[in-house]
Design a protein around this motif. Structure first.
Motif, PDB file in Angstrom:
ATOM      1  N   MET A  71      10.592  17.735  22.753  1.00 30.76           N
ATOM      2  CA  MET A  71       9.488  17.478  23.642  1.00 30.76           C
ATOM      3  C   MET A  71       8.866  16.149  23.210  1.00 30.76           C
ATOM      4  SD  MET A  71       6.209  19.961  24.268  1.00 30.76           S
ATOM      5  CE  MET A  71       5.169  19.689  22.859  1.00 30.76           C
ATOM      6  N   ILE A  72       8.287  15.446  24.163  1.00 29.60           N
ATOM      7  CA  ILE A  72       7.601  14.193  23.888  1.00 29.60           C
ATOM      8  C   ILE A  72       6.105  14.418  24.094  1.00 29.60           C
ATOM      9  CG2 ILE A  72       7.316  11.772  24.549  1.00 29.60           C
ATOM     10  CD1 ILE A  72      10.112  12.362  23.506  1.00 29.60           C
ATOM     11  N   LEU A  73       5.297  14.082  23.086  1.00 30.52           N
ATOM     12  CA  LEU A  73       3.839  14.122  23.198  1.00 30.52           C
ATOM     13  C   LEU A  73       3.346  12.709  23.476  1.00 30.52           C
ATOM     14  CD1 LEU A  73       2.452  16.323  20.275  1.00 30.52           C
ATOM     15  CD2 LEU A  73       2.374  16.795  22.711  1.00 30.52           C
ATOM     16  N   VAL A  74       2.467  12.556  24.461  1.00 33.05           N
ATOM     17  CA  VAL A  74       1.904  11.257  24.818  1.00 33.05           C
ATOM     18  C   VAL A  74       0.390  11.333  24.652  1.00 33.05           C
ATOM     19  CG1 VAL A  74       1.675   9.535  26.645  1.00 33.05           C
ATOM     20  CG2 VAL A  74       3.769  10.895  26.488  1.00 33.05           C
ATOM     21  N   ASP A  75      -0.183  10.359  23.925  1.00 32.48           N
ATOM     22  CA  ASP A  75      -1.631  10.371  23.729  1.00 32.48           C
ATOM     23  C   ASP A  75      -2.332   9.522  24.784  1.00 32.48           C
ATOM     24  OD1 ASP A  75      -1.387   7.703  22.930  1.00 32.48           O
ATOM     25  OD2 ASP A  75      -1.893   8.073  20.838  1.00 32.48           O
ATOM     26  N   GLY A  76      -3.642   9.406  24.676  1.00 37.17           N
ATOM     27  CA  GLY A  76      -4.446   8.676  25.651  1.00 37.17           C
ATOM     28  C   GLY A  76      -4.173   7.185  25.691  1.00 37.17           C
ATOM     29  N   LYS A  77      -3.557   6.656  24.643  1.00 37.15           N
ATOM     30  CA  LYS A  77      -3.197   5.238  24.607  1.00 37.15           C
ATOM     31  C   LYS A  77      -1.764   5.015  25.072  1.00 37.15           C
ATOM     32  CE  LYS A  77      -6.373   4.355  20.816  1.00 37.15           C
ATOM     33  NZ  LYS A  77      -6.489   3.984  19.398  1.00 37.15           N
ATOM     34  N   GLN A  78      -1.146   6.068  25.617  1.00 35.56           N
ATOM     35  CA  GLN A  78       0.224   6.055  26.116  1.00 35.56           C
ATOM     36  C   GLN A  78       1.265   5.851  25.015  1.00 35.56           C
ATOM     37  OE1 GLN A  78       0.839   7.080  29.333  1.00 35.56           O
ATOM     38  NE2 GLN A  78      -1.359   7.436  29.164  1.00 35.56           N
ATOM     39  N   ARG A  79       0.893   6.156  23.756  1.00 36.30           N
ATOM     40  CA  ARG A  79       1.869   6.156  22.663  1.00 36.30           C
ATOM     41  C   ARG A  79       2.576   7.500  22.692  1.00 36.30           C
ATOM     42  NH1 ARG A  79      -1.994   5.022  17.689  1.00 36.30           N
ATOM     43  NH2 ARG A  79      -3.074   6.681  18.801  1.00 36.30           N
ATOM     44  N   SER A  80       3.831   7.539  22.247  1.00 35.08           N
ATOM     45  CA  SER A  80       4.581   8.795  22.324  1.00 35.08           C
ATOM     46  C   SER A  80       5.243   9.143  20.994  1.00 35.08           C
ATOM     47  CB  SER A  80       5.625   8.718  23.434  1.00 35.08           C
ATOM     48  OG  SER A  80       6.555   7.692  23.180  1.00 35.08           O
ATOM     49  N   TRP A  81       5.402  10.450  20.796  1.00 34.97           N
ATOM     50  CA  TRP A  81       6.035  11.006  19.612  1.00 34.97           C
ATOM     51  C   TRP A  81       7.010  12.088  20.039  1.00 34.97           C
ATOM     52  CZ3 TRP A  81       1.198   9.237  19.782  1.00 34.97           C
ATOM     53  CH2 TRP A  81       0.720   8.482  18.714  1.00 34.97           C
ATOM     54  N   SER A  82       8.187  12.100  19.417  1.00 32.97           N
ATOM     55  CA  SER A  82       9.133  13.193  19.615  1.00 32.97           C
ATOM     56  C   SER A  82       8.735  14.320  18.675  1.00 32.97           C
ATOM     57  CB  SER A  82      10.560  12.753  19.291  1.00 32.97           C
ATOM     58  OG  SER A  82      10.989  11.785  20.198  1.00 32.97           O
TER      59      SER A  82
ATOM     60  N   ILE B 293       4.616  23.682  17.132  1.00 31.09           N
ATOM     61  CA  ILE B 293       5.259  22.399  16.890  1.00 31.09           C
ATOM     62  C   ILE B 293       5.702  22.387  15.435  1.00 31.09           C
ATOM     63  CG2 ILE B 293       4.962  19.899  16.851  1.00 31.09           C
ATOM     64  CD1 ILE B 293       2.801  20.278  19.015  1.00 31.09           C
ATOM     65  N   LEU B 294       7.004  22.318  15.210  1.00 34.48           N
ATOM     66  CA  LEU B 294       7.539  22.389  13.861  1.00 34.48           C
ATOM     67  C   LEU B 294       7.707  21.016  13.218  1.00 34.48           C
ATOM     68  CD1 LEU B 294      10.293  25.106  14.360  1.00 34.48           C
ATOM     69  CD2 LEU B 294       7.926  25.401  13.631  1.00 34.48           C
ATOM     70  N   ASN B 295       8.153  20.040  13.959  1.00 32.08           N
ATOM     71  CA  ASN B 295       8.380  18.697  13.424  1.00 32.08           C
ATOM     72  C   ASN B 295       7.678  17.674  14.287  1.00 32.08           C
ATOM     73  OD1 ASN B 295      10.135  19.559  11.348  1.00 32.08           O
ATOM     74  ND2 ASN B 295      11.839  19.626  12.783  1.00 32.08           N
ATOM     75  N   GLY B 296       7.028  16.714  13.651  1.00 25.16           N
ATOM     76  CA  GLY B 296       6.380  15.625  14.366  1.00 25.16           C
ATOM     77  C   GLY B 296       4.879  15.755  14.490  1.00 25.16           C
ATOM     78  N   TRP B 297       4.345  16.960  14.315  1.00 22.46           N
ATOM     79  CA  TRP B 297       2.907  17.176  14.499  1.00 22.46           C
ATOM     80  C   TRP B 297       2.079  16.427  13.448  1.00 22.46           C
ATOM     81  CZ3 TRP B 297      -0.572  18.040  17.880  1.00 22.46           C
ATOM     82  CH2 TRP B 297      -1.845  18.453  17.513  1.00 22.46           C
TER      83      TRP B 297
ATOM     84  N   GLU C  67      -0.984  19.016  28.422  1.00 27.36           N
ATOM     85  CA  GLU C  67      -0.708  19.092  29.854  1.00 27.36           C
ATOM     86  C   GLU C  67       0.756  18.717  30.093  1.00 27.36           C
ATOM     87  OE1 GLU C  67      -2.121  17.032  34.037  1.00 27.36           O
ATOM     88  OE2 GLU C  67      -2.812  16.199  32.141  1.00 27.36           O
ATOM     89  N   LEU C  68       1.550  19.681  30.547  1.00 29.95           N
ATOM     90  CA  LEU C  68       2.951  19.433  30.862  1.00 29.95           C
ATOM     91  C   LEU C  68       3.019  18.573  32.117  1.00 29.95           C
ATOM     92  CD1 LEU C  68       5.956  20.009  30.273  1.00 29.95           C
ATOM     93  CD2 LEU C  68       5.726  22.023  31.759  1.00 29.95           C
ATOM     94  N   THR C  69       3.552  17.349  31.992  1.00 31.53           N
ATOM     95  CA  THR C  69       3.611  16.437  33.131  1.00 31.53           C
ATOM     96  C   THR C  69       5.029  16.195  33.624  1.00 31.53           C
ATOM     97  OG1 THR C  69       3.579  14.534  31.649  1.00 31.53           O
ATOM     98  CG2 THR C  69       1.456  15.265  32.540  1.00 31.53           C
ATOM     99  N   ASN C  70       6.022  16.598  32.834  1.00 29.18           N
ATOM    100  CA  ASN C  70       7.410  16.471  33.256  1.00 29.18           C
ATOM    101  C   ASN C  70       8.204  17.560  32.558  1.00 29.18           C
ATOM    102  OD1 ASN C  70      10.150  15.821  33.530  1.00 29.18           O
ATOM    103  ND2 ASN C  70       9.701  13.633  33.696  1.00 29.18           N
ATOM    104  N   ASN C  71       8.782  18.467  33.329  1.00 29.70           N
ATOM    105  CA  ASN C  71       9.518  19.587  32.760  1.00 29.70           C
ATOM    106  C   ASN C  71      11.020  19.357  32.903  1.00 29.70           C
ATOM    107  OD1 ASN C  71       9.867  21.992  31.456  1.00 29.70           O
ATOM    108  ND2 ASN C  71       9.543  23.252  33.268  1.00 29.70           N
ATOM    109  N   GLY C  72      11.470  18.130  32.597  1.00 30.54           N
ATOM    110  CA  GLY C  72      12.879  17.783  32.694  1.00 30.54           C
ATOM    111  C   GLY C  72      13.648  18.250  31.470  1.00 30.54           C
ATOM    112  N   THR C  73      14.804  17.633  31.248  1.00 28.25           N
ATOM    113  CA  THR C  73      15.640  17.968  30.098  1.00 28.25           C
ATOM    114  C   THR C  73      14.854  17.829  28.800  1.00 28.25           C
ATOM    115  OG1 THR C  73      17.586  17.216  31.307  1.00 28.25           O
ATOM    116  CG2 THR C  73      17.803  17.422  28.930  1.00 28.25           C
ATOM    117  N   ILE C  74      14.062  16.762  28.714  1.00 28.99           N
ATOM    118  CA  ILE C  74      13.142  16.580  27.583  1.00 28.99           C
ATOM    119  C   ILE C  74      11.728  16.629  28.161  1.00 28.99           C
ATOM    120  CG2 ILE C  74      12.353  15.058  25.739  1.00 28.99           C
ATOM    121  CD1 ILE C  74      15.172  13.850  25.696  1.00 28.99           C
TER     122      ILE C  74
END
Length: 77
Positions: free
Chosen positions: A1-12, A24-28, A46-53
């Motif tokens: 899963m990809i987490l996106v913050d308010g600055k549009q930065r992302s973490w796997s 969340i086991l890894n990345g938190w 907020e789930l915004t895309n429920n695709g493959t990732i």
């Protein structure tokens, strides 16, 4: 899963089972450090895309009806 913050930065991050719960086991750790998340803080995912990732947006200092999101007041409808 990809987490996106308010600055549009992302973490796997990886989700998984911990005992009888899922979390969340890894990345938190990296994500919460970069966003200053502390014990007792309120937030929502907020789930915004429920695709493959799946892509999930992180809303910090969330308190329901009158949430503070990315430094601005948000009112639920």
């Amino acid at each position: 899963m990809i987490l996106v913050d308010g600055k549009q930065r992302s973490w796997s991050v990886w989700l998984g089972r911990t005992g009888h719960h899922f979390g969340i086991l890894n990345g938190w750790t990296q994500f919460k450090k970069a966003n200053g998340v502390q014990v007792g803080d309120t937030y929502k995912f907020e789930l915004t895309n429920n695709g493959t990732i799946p892509i999930v947006h992180f809303h910090y200092k969330y308190s329901g009806k009158d949430a503070i999101v990315d430094g601005q007041k948000e009112t639920s409808h």
